[in-house]
Every structure is written in C-alpha cells, then in structure tokens.
Design an enzyme around this catalytic site. Structure first.
Site, PDB file in Angstrom:
ATOM      1  N   ASN A   1       0.882  -1.173   0.000  1.00 34.21           N
ATOM      2  CA  ASN A   1       0.000   0.000   0.000  1.00 34.21           C
ATOM      3  C   ASN A   1       0.921   1.226   0.000  1.00 34.21           C
ATOM      4  O   ASN A   1       1.455   1.610   1.036  1.00 34.21           O
ATOM      5  CB  ASN A   1      -0.883  -0.039   1.235  1.00 34.21           C
TER       6      ASN A   1
ATOM      7  N   ASN B   1      -6.454  10.390  -1.128  1.00 38.33           N
ATOM      8  CA  ASN B   1      -6.511   9.275  -2.066  1.00 38.33           C
ATOM      9  C   ASN B   1      -5.917   9.703  -3.410  1.00 38.33           C
ATOM     10  O   ASN B   1      -5.712  10.890  -3.667  1.00 38.33           O
ATOM     11  CB  ASN B   1      -7.958   8.825  -2.267  1.00 38.33           C
TER      12      ASN B   1
ATOM     13  N   CYS C   1      -5.681   5.833   7.400  1.00 39.51           N
ATOM     14  CA  CYS C   1      -5.024   4.770   6.633  1.00 39.51           C
ATOM     15  C   CYS C   1      -4.070   4.041   7.550  1.00 39.51           C
ATOM     16  O   CYS C   1      -3.103   4.619   8.051  1.00 39.51           O
ATOM     17  CB  CYS C   1      -4.276   5.353   5.437  1.00 39.51           C
TER      18      CYS C   1
ATOM     19  N   ASN D   1      -1.947   1.453   6.936  1.00 38.19           N
ATOM     20  CA  ASN D   1      -0.603   1.288   6.384  1.00 38.19           C
ATOM     21  C   ASN D   1       0.115   2.628   6.310  1.00 38.19           C
ATOM     22  O   ASN D   1       1.318   2.725   6.564  1.00 38.19           O
ATOM     23  CB  ASN D   1      -0.683   0.650   4.992  1.00 38.19           C
TER      24      ASN D   1
ATOM     25  N   ASN E   1     -15.250   1.648   1.536  1.00 41.58           N
ATOM     26  CA  ASN E   1     -14.210   0.687   1.194  1.00 41.58           C
ATOM     27  C   ASN E   1     -14.841  -0.700   1.328  1.00 41.58           C
ATOM     28  O   ASN E   1     -15.632  -0.927   2.252  1.00 41.58           O
ATOM     29  CB  ASN E   1     -13.024   0.806   2.156  1.00 41.58           C
TER      30      ASN E   1
ATOM     31  N   GLU F   1     -10.602   0.095  -2.472  1.00 39.36           N
ATOM     32  CA  GLU F   1     -10.561   1.290  -1.638  1.00 39.36           C
ATOM     33  C   GLU F   1     -11.276   2.465  -2.304  1.00 39.36           C
ATOM     34  O   GLU F   1     -11.077   2.744  -3.490  1.00 39.36           O
ATOM     35  CB  GLU F   1      -9.112   1.674  -1.312  1.00 39.36           C
ATOM     36  N   ARG F   2     -12.076   3.117  -1.518  1.00 44.55           N
ATOM     37  CA  ARG F   2     -12.805   4.308  -1.941  1.00 44.55           C
ATOM     38  C   ARG F   2     -11.832   5.368  -2.460  1.00 44.55           C
ATOM     39  O   ARG F   2     -10.892   5.751  -1.784  1.00 44.55           O
ATOM     40  CB  ARG F   2     -13.586   4.838  -0.733  1.00 44.55           C
TER      41      ARG F   2
ATOM     42  N   CYS G   1      -4.744  -2.813   2.883  1.00 42.13           N
ATOM     43  CA  CYS G   1      -5.482  -1.727   3.544  1.00 42.13           C
ATOM     44  C   CYS G   1      -5.508  -2.034   5.030  1.00 42.13           C
ATOM     45  O   CYS G   1      -6.135  -3.011   5.456  1.00 42.13           O
ATOM     46  CB  CYS G   1      -6.901  -1.623   2.981  1.00 42.13           C
TER      47      CYS G   1
ATOM     48  N   GLY H   1      -8.860  -1.621   6.598  1.00 46.00           N
ATOM     49  CA  GLY H   1      -9.680  -2.705   6.067  1.00 46.00           C
ATOM     50  C   GLY H   1      -9.421  -4.023   6.773  1.00 46.00           C
ATOM     51  O   GLY H   1     -10.351  -4.805   7.016  1.00 46.00           O
TER      52      GLY H   1
END
Length: 285
Positions: A11, A64, A73, A75, A197, A215-216, A224, A227
């Site tokens: 990521n 994003n 996020c 990661n 997501n 991912e959105r 993610c 996620g």
C-alpha cells in the site's frame, strides 16, 4: 518539492514533509492526482503530508489518488511513524499521530537504527450504522450479515468504521473475484452516504483470513490497514475467528487483534522506505 516514497504491504503513498514543504491547501488535490499517477507522476495510492500538530506529536494529512481527502489509513500511519523516527523528527518509540481529528497511538520497533515494524492502537471499532455510515432502518443498528443487492446479485455485508467506512463481504473465492467489475458498484452504492471501502474475505481458519480490498477513491490496492481491522472485527462479530488474526493480502500480511475486554483494535505490520526524490511542483497540475 522533496518527497519520500514509502509502502506498507504494498500500500504505497508519496510522503511530503509539511514542516519544510509549504504547499497551498487549495493546490493539494490537483497535486496529489498528478503525482499519484503511475505513468506520468511518481506513482502511488495517494499522498500523505506529515505536519506539525497541537493535538498530537504529528498530523497525517492523507489524500486518495483521486485527490479526495481520506480520514485514516492503517498502512499509511505506520509509514508516517517510520518517517518521523528515521528522519530525526522524534527519538521516541511511543508517539501519537492525528488524522482528521482522530488521534492514534503507535509503538515503534527499531532494528539497526531504523523503524522495522509498528504496532498501532487503532481505537474502538464503530458499529453503529449512522456513524459508519450506512443506511439502515434504525440509525443505531449494527450491520451484521446485512443483505445488499449489487448489480442484481445478492450479497451479505458486515459494516464497520475504523475512522473510515468499510463493508466486509465473506466469500469462498477471493482470488477469482472480478474486483475491477464489482468494486466500483459497492463503493458508490446508495446505502453508503460517504461511499465505502469494500473487503472481500475468505476465512481460512480461526487465525487466518485472505482479503482483497477495493478502496474508496483509489480502486484495488495491495493492502489496507483499516480494512484489515474492519475485516477481523467482522470475523469476530460473525463468530468466524479468534481475537488475533493474520490477514493475508496481495502485498503481504498484517496481524490484527481485537481486545474485546478493552474494545480496542491493534494492528502490527511493516513500514518500508522505497526511495526519495524531488518533484517540480510548478509543473502543470
């Protein structure tokens, strides 16, 4: 503009030191779109500005790849921790980072003078529909195995917010999933007021799952962090796994623990510096 390319389980984001690089706020979305492009820019799932903060030790300002602002996020925040330690912005191995008002607490594990892995207290998973958000008859309802029709096909979703919205869908085959086809329809489904997501998950055993993620604002990514946290929360809510689970991703593995007694989710995983460079931000953006 100096930058550092970093990744956690594949990521990847472009990291910009907001202490030294002063980019006008209104220019950031266009700049992010340009530099995130994998053919004409630096290439990445988005960009993260590392800024001073009064609420925490540092701020993570995340975008994003499409230039939209993102709340959190997993990661990315690990890589922020590595950046600030490896570049001498802190000498502490327990730090706090804020993103969109959410403060996270991180423990840094150092090897040969550099951060190798990071454990993040990702906080309390939000299960109330209105707070995720996802539309339900009752705003305070939990969304567990909730039916949803996407492109004429019936699915079941379990929804969780880890500071950003997630819909977890369990299935037997994630490798053969045409995620490019179905992912955008989940993301923009009318039941998600702020989009979502989506995690497509296969349970391997009580301690291991396999996950792909749409991912959105970005599309499919190799990993993610939030996620993974949402996925393990959903697994436990559905009685499918134990409280500590290794999540297998396209880009690697993350260990997630939901401490049910404290109601806190912890994520442990790697953070890697790929390369550093300089970008001409005066180029057409």
């Amino acid at each position: 503009m100096k930058f550092t390319k970093m990744q956690g389980c594949g990521n990847d984001y472009i990291y910009i030191n907001g202490f030294t690089e002063k980019i006008a706020q209104e220019k950031k979305p266009k700049l992010v779109r340009k530099i995130s492009d994998r053919h004409f820019g630096i290439g990445g799932d988005g960009a993260i500005f590392i800024n001073p903060s009064e609420e925490a030790d540092f701020e993570m300002e995340m975008y994003n790849a499409d230039g939209s602002r993102a709340e959190m996020c997993g990661n990315g925040i690990r890589c922020v921790a590595k950046y600030v330690y490896d570049n001498g912005l802190t000498n502490q191995t327990n730090i706090s980072i804020v993103s969109c008002g959410q403060v996270k607490y991180l423990e840094l594990f150092v090897k040969d003078g550099k951060v190798d892995t990071v454990r993040v207290n990702m906080g309390v998973p939000e299960l109330r529909a209105s707070k995720i958000p996802v539309t339900m008859p009752k705003d305070d309802a939990t969304v567990i195995r909730e039916p949803i029709v996407v492109q004429g096909k019936n699915y079941e979703m379990t929804c969780v917010s880890m500071g950003n919205p997630h819909a977890v869908v369990f299935m037997e085959d994630v490798e053969g999933l045409d995620i490019e086809k179905i992912g955008p329809y989940f993301e923009t489904h009318e039941r998600f007021p702020k989009k979502t997501n989506t995690e497509f998950v296969k349970v391997i055993d009580r301690g291991h799952v396999q996950m792909r993620v749409w991912e959105r604002g970005t599309g499919e990514t190799l990993a993610c962090g939030t996620g993974c946290c949402a996925t393990v929360t959903a697994c436990i809510l559905n009685g499918l796994t134990d409280e500590t689970v290794t999540v297998k991703l396209l880009g690697g593995e993350l260990e997630i623990t939901w401490d049910r007694e404290a109601d806190l989710v912890y994520m442990t995983g790697p953070a890697t510096t790929v390369f550093e460079g300089e970008y001409d931000e005066t180029a057409e953006i």
